[in-house]
Design a protein around this motif. Structure first.
Motif, short mmCIF file in Angstrom:
data_model
loop_
_atom_site.label_atom_id
_atom_site.label_comp_id
_atom_site.label_asym_id
_atom_site.label_seq_id
_atom_site.Cartn_x
_atom_site.Cartn_y
_atom_site.Cartn_z
N UNK A 1 -11.50 -15.93 4.21
CA UNK A 1 -10.91 -14.94 3.32
C UNK A 1 -10.26 -13.83 4.14
N UNK A 2 -9.08 -13.38 3.70
CA UNK A 2 -8.35 -12.33 4.41
C UNK A 2 -8.70 -10.93 3.93
N UNK A 3 -9.02 -10.78 2.66
CA UNK A 3 -9.22 -9.46 2.09
C UNK A 3 -10.40 -8.76 2.75
N UNK A 4 -10.22 -7.48 3.01
CA UNK A 4 -11.27 -6.68 3.64
C UNK A 4 -12.36 -6.34 2.62
N UNK A 5 -13.57 -6.16 3.12
CA UNK A 5 -14.66 -5.74 2.25
C UNK A 5 -14.37 -4.35 1.69
N UNK A 6 -14.68 -4.17 0.42
CA UNK A 6 -14.35 -2.91 -0.25
C UNK A 6 -15.08 -1.71 0.38
N UNK A 7 -16.17 -1.94 1.07
CA UNK A 7 -16.90 -0.85 1.70
C UNK A 7 -16.09 -0.17 2.80
N UNK A 8 -15.03 -0.83 3.26
CA UNK A 8 -14.19 -0.28 4.32
C UNK A 8 -13.11 0.65 3.79
N UNK A 9 -12.94 0.68 2.48
CA UNK A 9 -11.88 1.49 1.89
C UNK A 9 -12.19 2.98 2.05
N UNK A 10 -11.26 3.69 2.69
CA UNK A 10 -11.44 5.12 2.90
C UNK A 10 -10.57 5.95 1.97
N UNK A 11 -10.59 7.23 2.19
CA UNK A 11 -9.80 8.16 1.37
C UNK A 11 -8.54 8.63 2.07
N UNK A 12 -8.51 8.56 3.41
CA UNK A 12 -7.38 9.09 4.17
C UNK A 12 -6.91 8.04 5.19
N UNK A 13 -5.60 7.86 5.26
CA UNK A 13 -5.01 6.91 6.20
C UNK A 13 -3.77 7.54 6.86
N UNK A 14 -3.46 7.01 8.01
CA UNK A 14 -2.20 7.41 8.65
C UNK A 14 -1.03 6.66 8.02
N UNK A 15 -1.23 5.38 7.72
CA UNK A 15 -0.19 4.56 7.09
C UNK A 15 -0.82 3.72 5.98
N UNK A 16 -0.24 3.77 4.80
CA UNK A 16 -0.63 2.88 3.71
C UNK A 16 0.59 2.05 3.32
N UNK A 17 0.41 0.75 3.26
CA UNK A 17 1.47 -0.19 2.87
C UNK A 17 1.11 -0.69 1.47
N UNK A 18 2.05 -0.58 0.55
CA UNK A 18 1.81 -0.98 -0.84
C UNK A 18 2.52 -2.30 -1.11
N UNK A 19 1.75 -3.35 -1.31
CA UNK A 19 2.32 -4.67 -1.56
C UNK A 19 2.15 -5.58 -0.35
N UNK A 20 1.99 -6.89 -0.62
CA UNK A 20 1.67 -7.82 0.47
C UNK A 20 2.61 -9.02 0.53
N UNK A 21 3.81 -8.89 -0.06
CA UNK A 21 4.81 -9.94 0.10
C UNK A 21 5.45 -9.87 1.48
N UNK A 22 6.66 -10.38 1.60
CA UNK A 22 7.30 -10.43 2.92
C UNK A 22 7.41 -9.04 3.54
N UNK A 23 7.88 -8.05 2.78
CA UNK A 23 8.05 -6.72 3.34
C UNK A 23 6.73 -6.12 3.78
N UNK A 24 5.74 -6.12 2.91
CA UNK A 24 4.46 -5.52 3.23
C UNK A 24 3.72 -6.25 4.34
#
Length: 574
Positions: A1-24
Motif C-alpha cells: 500500500x502506498x498511502x501513508x498512515x493517518x497518524x503521520x498527518x500534521x497541521x503544518x507543511x512546507x509544501x502541500x500537493x493537492x491531487x495525485x494524477x500526473x501533475x501531483x
C-alpha cells in the motif's frame, strides 16, 4: 500500500500537493527526491480526495462498476466520476493515481504547431528550439510507453487498417504505458506483463499498466513524501504572515475499509485545517478550478481569467457497427489471467487525418476503442438499441440483421463483437467557461459545444469509410440527438486555469504560478495539471501535462534551493 498512515498527518507543511494524477505525482516525486538529496529540510505531503485502489481490486463486473460511481454525498470515495453539464459531460478518475488509474494509457505528443499560438512566450520559444522535448523525454522514461500492438495479432488492428486506408491515412501502433515484461521496480513495485484483457479504462487487475501509482508515486513515497487519501480540499485562504490555510474535508476516520466494491452510502466527514508555505494544485481541471473559484469567493483575489478557456480536447465517440469482420473488442476480465487475451489494451492503434493541413482545426486523431469487461453487456445492449433507431442503414442485409439478433444475448459472434469503437480527438475552440454554482460545485458553460463544425467534418469523413469494412457509422447519441441534450462527452478536459503571459489572458504564468487580480504572481501558489493547457491538443493529453509539470517542478526546485534534476538518480524506476 502506498498511502501513508493517518497518524503521520500534521497541521503544518512546507509544501502541500493537492491531487495525485500526473501533475501531483510528478511534483511529489521530483520534489521528494530533491528534498532527500538536500537532507530533508522540507516537510512535504500530497493530499488525495479519493481512496487507494491496489492492483487486483478494480471492478470487472457491472455491479462492481456501478458501486464505484462517485457521488459527492452518497459515494464520495467512488473511483469513477461522471459529471453531467448542459452541453458537456466529463469522465474522470478519483483515487490515488488520479485518472491514470482508468485512462487508456496512450502516450502521444501533439503536433509542434499546437505550441505556435495561445501559449506564453517562454513555452512557445522552448517548443521552437526543441527544449520542451527534454521534459517529454523525462516523462517517457518514467512512464515507459511502448508500441504495444506491434507484432501482436489483435483482430481489431486490420479492421482499423481498412478504415484508415479508406480515409487516406495509415495505421500507427500507439505508444502505450503498459508493460511487456515482469519485473520489480527500484521502488519495490511488482510489474507484470500486460495480459491484453481490455480492462484498461476500468482499472488494471494484472499489474500490466504503468499508472503513476506504479512509478512516480512510489518514488515520492520512497524519498519521504507522505501520501494521504480521503482528504478533499474545499478551498484555501491566504495566511497573514505568508503561506496558505487549507480547509479540508476529512473522510478518513470513519470511511469504509479497503473493500473491492464498497456499497455506496453516506461517509462521515470532518472539517480540518492544514497550513502550508507553498501549495501546488493538481486536482484535475474541475477539481483545481473548483478549489480556486471557491477560494476567490472566500476572499482570495485571483485573475479574472480564472475559469476561462475550457476545452474538451475535441473528444468525440463513434462506432463502426456490425462490420463484416470480428474485432474482439469485448474485454475479458479474469478470463485473461492465464495468458495473452484477444481483446488487447483498450486502445492499440490510431491514425492522423489532415496531416500537413495548415489549419489545425482540419487535423484529427482517430483511435480504436474497446469495451472493458464490466461494461460489455451495457454497451452491447445500448448499441443494439441505437442500431434499431438507425433502421435500414444498420440492418441493411440478412447477415447484418442476424448478427444484430445475436446480440440479444451475450455472445462472441454477434454484431457487437464485430464493431470497432472509435475515439476521435480534434481542435475545438476551447470556448467553455467554468462557473461556481451556489452549492460550491463547478458548472461548465459552453453553448452549442457539440455543434462545432469540426464534428460534422470528421463525421462525414469517417462515414465514407464504412463500406470498406461493411459496417455502419453510428455517432455518440448524446451528441447527436437534441432530446438527449446534444452534448459532448470528454475524457480529456483541459483549461480553466490556463497558462498565459499575464493575468489579462490567463490564470497562471508559464511556470504554473497563480496570478493575482492585480497581475502580480502570488507567492507560493501553483497549478500543474490539465487545467493549465490553453487549447485543445488533438491527441491524448497526459504526456503534455506531464511535460509541463516536469518543467514547472524544475523551476520550483530552483526556487526552493533544492538540487537540480539528476538523470542518474531520477531517469526511471529501473
Amino acid at each position: 500500500m502506498l498511502a501513508s498512515d493517518r497518524s503521520r498527518l500534521g497541521d503544518h507543511y512546507d509544501v502541500v500537493i493537492i491531487g495525485s494524477g500526473y501533475g501531483g505525482a510528478i511534483c511529489a516525486a521530483r520534489l521528494g527526491c530533491a528534498n532527500a538529496r538536500a537532507g530533508h529540510p522540507l516537510r512535504i505531503a500530497l493530499l488525495e480526495r479519493g481512496d487507494e485502489h491496489p492492483t487486483g481490486r478494480f471492478p470487472d463486473t457491472p455491479a462492481g462498476f456501478f458501486s464505484q460511481l462517485r457521488h459527492p454525498e452518497r459515494n464520495p470515495l467512488g473511483l469513477y466520476e461522471l459529471l453531467s453539464h448542459p452541453t458537456v459531460d466529463v469522465m474522470q478518475g478519483c483515487g490515488l493515481g488520479g485518472t491514470s488509474l482508468i485512462n487508456a494509457s496512450v502516450a502521444l505528443a501533439p503536433d509542434r504547431e499546437v505550441f505556435a499560438s495561445g501559449w506564453p512566450r517562454a513555452l512557445r520559444e522552448e517548443a521552437e528550439r526543441g527544449r520542451l522535448d527534454d521534459y517529454y523525454q523525462r516523462a517517457r522514461h518514467m512512464l515507459d510507453p511502448v508500441p504495444f500492438a506491434t507484432g501482436r495479432p489483435f483482430a481489431k488492428v486490420p479492421v482499423f487498417g481498412e478504415v484508415a486506408r479508406a480515409a487516406g491515412g495509415h495505421v500507427q501502433a500507439l505508444d502505450l504505458t503498459v508493460s511487456r515484461e515482469a519485473r520489480v521496480t527500484r521502488f519495490g513495485v511488482q510489474r507484470d506483463a500486460c495480459k491484453s484483457c481490455g480492462d484498461c479504462i476500468t482499472g488494471c487487475n494484472f499489474g500490466g499498466k504503468n499508472t503513476v501509482a506504479t512509478n512516480y508515486l512510489p518514488m515520492a513515497r520512497h524519498f519521504g513524501v507522505d501520501l494521504f487519501v480521503r482528504l478533499e480540499v474545499d478551498h484555501i485562504e491566504a495566511c497573514p504572515g505568508g503561506g496558505y490555510r487549507l480547509i479540508v474535508r476529512d473522510r478518513g476516520a470513519h470511511a469504509p475499509g479497503p473493500l473491492p466494491f464498497p456499497v455506496p452510502g453516506p461517509v462521515h466527514e470532518e472539517t480540518r485545517t492544514l497550513v502550508a508555505r507553498r501549495v501546488i494544485l493538481s486536482a484535475g481541471v474541475l477539481g483545481t478550478a473548483g478549489i480556486l473559484l471557491r477560494s476567490a469567493a472566500a476572499g482570495l483575489r485571483l485573475s479574472g481569467r480564472l475559469g476561462h478557456g475550457f476545452s474538451g480536447n475535441g473528444d468525440f465517440l463513434a462506432v463502426a457497427y456490425n462490420t463484416d469482420h470480428v474485432t474482439d473488442i469485448q474485454g475479458l476480465g479474469q478470463e485473461a489471467r492465464g495468458g495473452d487475451g484477444a481483446a488487447g489494451p483498450t486502445i492499440t492503434v490510431g491514425l492522423r487525418l489532415g496531416e500537413g493541413e495548415g489549419d489545425l482545426r482540419r487535423r484529427f486523431t482517430v483511435q480504436d476503442l474497446g469495451s472493458p469487461s464490466a461494461l460489455v453487456g451495457f454497451f452491447r445492449l445500448g448499441i443494439l438499441s441505437l442500431a434499431a433507431l438507425e433502421g435500414g442503414a444498420a440492418l441493411r442485409g440478412p447477415r447484418h440483421f442476424v448478427r444484430w439478433l445475436h446480440d440479444l444475448v451475450p455472445n462472441g459472434t454477434g454484431a457487437f463483437n464485430r464493431t470497432l469503437g472509435l475515439l476521435i480527438m480534434g481542435h475545438d475552440g476551447a470556448a467553455g467557461r467554468l462557473h461556481l454554482r451556489t452549492d460550491g460545485s463547478v458548472s461548465i458553460e459552453w453553448p452549442d459545444a457539440a455543434r462545432d463544425t469540426i464534428y460534422a467534418e470528421v463525421n462525414a469523413m469517417l462515414e465514407r469509410t464504412m463500406p470498406a469494412v461493411g459496417g455502419t457509422y453510428i455517432v455518440d447519441p448524446l451528441s447527436r440527438y437534441r432530446a438527449l441534450g446534444q452534448r459532448l462527452v470528454t475524457a480529456h478536459p483541459l483549461g480553466g486555469c490556463i497558462t498565459a503571459d499575464d493575468a489579462d489572458h490567463g490564470a497562471v504564468d508559464h511556470r504554473g504560478r497563480v496570478y493575482a487580480e492585480d497581475g502580480r504572481v502570488l507567492e507560493g501558489l501553483y497549478v500543474s495539471d490539465g487545467s493549465v493547457i490553453p487549447r485543445a491538443l488533438g491527441v491524448n493529453p497526459f504526456l503534455t501535462i506531464s511535460a509541463f509539470t516536469e518543467r514547472m517542478v524544475e523551476h520550483l526546485r530552483e526556487e526552493l534551493g533544492l538540487p537540480a534534476y539528476d538523470e542518474a538518480l531520477e531517469r526511471d524506476d529501473r
